[in-house]
Design a protein around this motif. Sequence first.
Motif, PDB file in Angstrom:
ATOM      1  N   GLY A  88      15.865   1.909   9.267  1.00  0.00           N
ATOM      2  CA  GLY A  88      14.875   0.847   9.171  1.00  0.00           C
ATOM      3  C   GLY A  88      14.177   0.706   7.842  1.00  0.00           C
ATOM      4  O   GLY A  88      13.334  -0.190   7.674  1.00  0.00           O
ATOM      5  N   ALA A  89      14.484   1.578   6.856  1.00  0.00           N
ATOM      6  CA  ALA A  89      13.886   1.410   5.527  1.00  0.00           C
ATOM      7  C   ALA A  89      14.382   0.106   4.914  1.00  0.00           C
ATOM      8  O   ALA A  89      15.568  -0.218   4.990  1.00  0.00           O
ATOM      9  N   ASN A  90      13.476  -0.639   4.300  1.00  0.00           N
ATOM     10  CA  ASN A  90      13.822  -1.947   3.738  1.00  0.00           C
ATOM     11  C   ASN A  90      14.019  -1.910   2.226  1.00  0.00           C
ATOM     12  O   ASN A  90      14.943  -2.532   1.696  1.00  0.00           O
ATOM     13  N   ASN A  91      13.134  -1.196   1.554  1.00  0.00           N
ATOM     14  CA  ASN A  91      13.100  -1.208   0.097  1.00  0.00           C
ATOM     15  C   ASN A  91      13.190   0.229  -0.422  1.00  0.00           C
ATOM     16  O   ASN A  91      12.840   1.175   0.297  1.00  0.00           O
ATOM     17  N   PHE A  92      13.612   0.362  -1.670  1.00  0.00           N
ATOM     18  CA  PHE A  92      13.616   1.683  -2.302  1.00  0.00           C
ATOM     19  C   PHE A  92      13.232   1.515  -3.760  1.00  0.00           C
ATOM     20  O   PHE A  92      13.737   0.618  -4.451  1.00  0.00           O
TER      21      PHE A  92
ATOM     22  N   ALA B  69       0.828  -1.200   0.000  1.00  0.00           N
ATOM     23  CA  ALA B  69       0.000   0.000   0.000  1.00  0.00           C
ATOM     24  C   ALA B  69       0.861   1.247   0.000  1.00  0.00           C
ATOM     25  O   ALA B  69       1.843   1.331   0.744  1.00  0.00           O
ATOM     26  N   ALA B  70       0.478   2.220  -0.827  1.00  0.00           N
ATOM     27  CA  ALA B  70       1.249   3.453  -0.981  1.00  0.00           C
ATOM     28  C   ALA B  70       0.560   4.625  -0.298  1.00  0.00           C
ATOM     29  O   ALA B  70      -0.647   4.825  -0.441  1.00  0.00           O
ATOM     30  N   ILE B  71       1.358   5.386   0.453  1.00  0.00           N
ATOM     31  CA  ILE B  71       0.915   6.673   1.000  1.00  0.00           C
ATOM     32  C   ILE B  71       1.646   7.766   0.217  1.00  0.00           C
ATOM     33  O   ILE B  71       2.868   7.905   0.322  1.00  0.00           O
ATOM     34  N   GLU B  72       0.912   8.505  -0.582  1.00  0.00           N
ATOM     35  CA  GLU B  72       1.491   9.572  -1.405  1.00  0.00           C
ATOM     36  C   GLU B  72       1.489  10.842  -0.546  1.00  0.00           C
ATOM     37  O   GLU B  72       0.517  11.596  -0.544  1.00  0.00           O
ATOM     38  N   PHE B  73       2.572  11.078   0.179  1.00  0.00           N
ATOM     39  CA  PHE B  73       2.531  12.048   1.275  1.00  0.00           C
ATOM     40  C   PHE B  73       2.865  13.486   0.863  1.00  0.00           C
ATOM     41  O   PHE B  73       2.697  14.407   1.656  1.00  0.00           O
TER      42      PHE B  73
ATOM     43  N   ARG C 177       7.307  -3.373   7.011  1.00  0.00           N
ATOM     44  CA  ARG C 177       8.403  -3.106   6.094  1.00  0.00           C
ATOM     45  C   ARG C 177       8.107  -1.781   5.391  1.00  0.00           C
ATOM     46  O   ARG C 177       6.949  -1.459   5.120  1.00  0.00           O
ATOM     47  N   ILE C 178       9.158  -1.030   5.112  1.00  0.00           N
ATOM     48  CA  ILE C 178       9.002   0.304   4.543  1.00  0.00           C
ATOM     49  C   ILE C 178       9.728   0.396   3.206  1.00  0.00           C
ATOM     50  O   ILE C 178      10.920   0.100   3.112  1.00  0.00           O
ATOM     51  N   THR C 179       8.974   0.799   2.195  1.00  0.00           N
ATOM     52  CA  THR C 179       9.546   1.125   0.889  1.00  0.00           C
ATOM     53  C   THR C 179       9.547   2.639   0.734  1.00  0.00           C
ATOM     54  O   THR C 179       8.515   3.278   0.928  1.00  0.00           O
ATOM     55  N   LEU C 180      10.682   3.205   0.396  1.00  0.00           N
ATOM     56  CA  LEU C 180      10.763   4.628   0.096  1.00  0.00           C
ATOM     57  C   LEU C 180      10.744   4.829  -1.415  1.00  0.00           C
ATOM     58  O   LEU C 180      11.397   4.093  -2.159  1.00  0.00           O
ATOM     59  N   SER C 181       9.983   5.816  -1.853  1.00  0.00           N
ATOM     60  CA  SER C 181       9.989   6.213  -3.263  1.00  0.00           C
ATOM     61  C   SER C 181       9.977   7.737  -3.285  1.00  0.00           C
ATOM     62  O   SER C 181       8.941   8.370  -3.493  1.00  0.00           O
TER      63      SER C 181
ATOM     64  N   LEU D 287       6.151   4.694   1.003  1.00  0.00           N
ATOM     65  CA  LEU D 287       6.105   6.140   1.239  1.00  0.00           C
ATOM     66  C   LEU D 287       6.575   6.826  -0.030  1.00  0.00           C
ATOM     67  O   LEU D 287       7.754   6.806  -0.366  1.00  0.00           O
ATOM     68  N   GLN D 288       5.641   7.428  -0.745  1.00  0.00           N
ATOM     69  CA  GLN D 288       5.916   7.969  -2.072  1.00  0.00           C
ATOM     70  C   GLN D 288       5.620   9.464  -2.109  1.00  0.00           C
ATOM     71  O   GLN D 288       4.646   9.926  -1.512  1.00  0.00           O
ATOM     72  N   SER D 289       6.473  10.202  -2.819  1.00  0.00           N
ATOM     73  CA  SER D 289       6.255  11.644  -2.938  1.00  0.00           C
ATOM     74  C   SER D 289       6.992  12.170  -4.152  1.00  0.00           C
ATOM     75  O   SER D 289       7.797  11.468  -4.777  1.00  0.00           O
ATOM     76  N   GLY D 290       6.720  13.439  -4.473  1.00  0.00           N
ATOM     77  CA  GLY D 290       7.604  14.143  -5.378  1.00  0.00           C
ATOM     78  C   GLY D 290       8.930  14.374  -4.672  1.00  0.00           C
ATOM     79  O   GLY D 290       9.065  14.082  -3.471  1.00  0.00           O
ATOM     80  N   GLU D 291       9.903  14.894  -5.389  1.00  0.00           N
ATOM     81  CA  GLU D 291      11.195  15.190  -4.745  1.00  0.00           C
ATOM     82  C   GLU D 291      11.053  16.511  -3.984  1.00  0.00           C
ATOM     83  O   GLU D 291      11.355  17.587  -4.510  1.00  0.00           O
ATOM     84  N   ASP D 292      10.556  16.392  -2.769  1.00  0.00           N
ATOM     85  CA  ASP D 292      10.183  17.540  -1.948  1.00  0.00           C
ATOM     86  C   ASP D 292      11.268  17.798  -0.906  1.00  0.00           C
ATOM     87  O   ASP D 292      11.398  17.041   0.066  1.00  0.00           O
TER      88      ASP D 292
END
Length: 432
Positions: free
Chosen positions: A243-247, A145-149, A223-227, A196-201
């Motif tokens: 603690g980030a797992n994925n990117f 699941a993605a949170i577009e923050f 588990r945490i994926t950063l995008s 956790l997804q966002s523009g390059e903010d």
Amino acid sequence: MEHYIIICNSTQHMLNADKILKQNDIKTELIPAPSEYGSVCSTAIKINAYNVDVAKKLLKDNSISLKGIYPYKIRKLEGIIDKIKEDLNDDLINVLKKVENGIELTEDDIVVILSSSGDKNLNSIFKAADEMRKAVVGDIVDIRAAIEFSNICRKNCFYCGLRRDNLSVERYRMDIDEIIQTAKELKKMGIRTVILQSGEDPWYTENKIIEIIKKIKKETNMRITLSIGERSYEEYKHFREAGANNFLLKIETTNREIFKNIHPDDDFDYRVKCSEWLRENGYVNGNGNIIGLPGQTARDIAKDILFFKDMGIHMVGIGPFVPATGTPLETYPHGDVEMTLKTVAATRLVLKNVFIPATTALATIDKDAQVKALMAGANTIMLISTPSKYRSRYKIYSNKNMVDLQTAYRAVIKAGRKMPPYINLEYIKDSE
């Protein structure tokens, strides 16, 4: 040439082992760990068989904790041509014979797949990819699941609706407490991986991202994926340590000219370097491409797939180009669904043991395309879990289709696949 794979008992031991072997002139290749060896470490180290004895001694002398060193098994799909039972063109038969015998596909072989047309040929490609998917990752569809923050971005990419100069976008940022609360709700649904997804903010500094990671870990242990785009080596390292797992950082295209044409303020070599840094820091490394970019050819896409293979990518996001209002490409036609599905299939046949999402972009163009992708080698669905008051403002492309748990459930069942046991099915029933 015969190869072996080294499976370590942790990511840190894997990284140390790879460093030690390289320092002793042993050529290594980092690859997604085959699923039969469990999940102690998502990355395996592949070496030539003649280096095994030296490698064993080096790793023992340096106290590297190992699950084991195993012969590298060539994935074969024996009998796949007989199962297809179709009258295919000779070039495609030759490619499928390679798949059947576990022979690695070349760039030309991938182009054959991507250039194929007609129901019989396409059905054979999708059948082979689906059989490979079943053999390497099974029938359960992973649900994330993605949170577009944040939809604020410092970049000005020509294809993206979040681009800096798009004045039609109503901008927003979620505060840290909102992000944590949304993640806690996902935990109740049974979701194990939050994206956790966002523009390059730039407002989300290194310290803010670390705070978010640590709080989500403490509150949910997910588990945490950063995008979140391009960052420095040190930031990637510190996010991983927090603690980030994925990117997920997509190259979009490996054609340098196309990359330059759609990324006016990006550098291709730096983007590749970022992917290398992610690999070096032990992330489960995600990448991907866009199908249907201006000037793109089947050979360009084939090169993309081989790039993912060479980089040891664990997850490949493949979506069609979808135009976005307020961008230089807003009048350009959307990418072809059929070519996207062929790319999904080819990626499964070449990379084998990787996560491949049935993307939201596919669902935006064709409401049944996620089902089709699951039947062509995909094994993951990403939910859009951004709070409703922000959701409509995250417009990477226009008319984005909503993919929630109910939508994912329907696609999984329609494709004849299985929901993961960790999902709380009560949330599906409640949404009906």
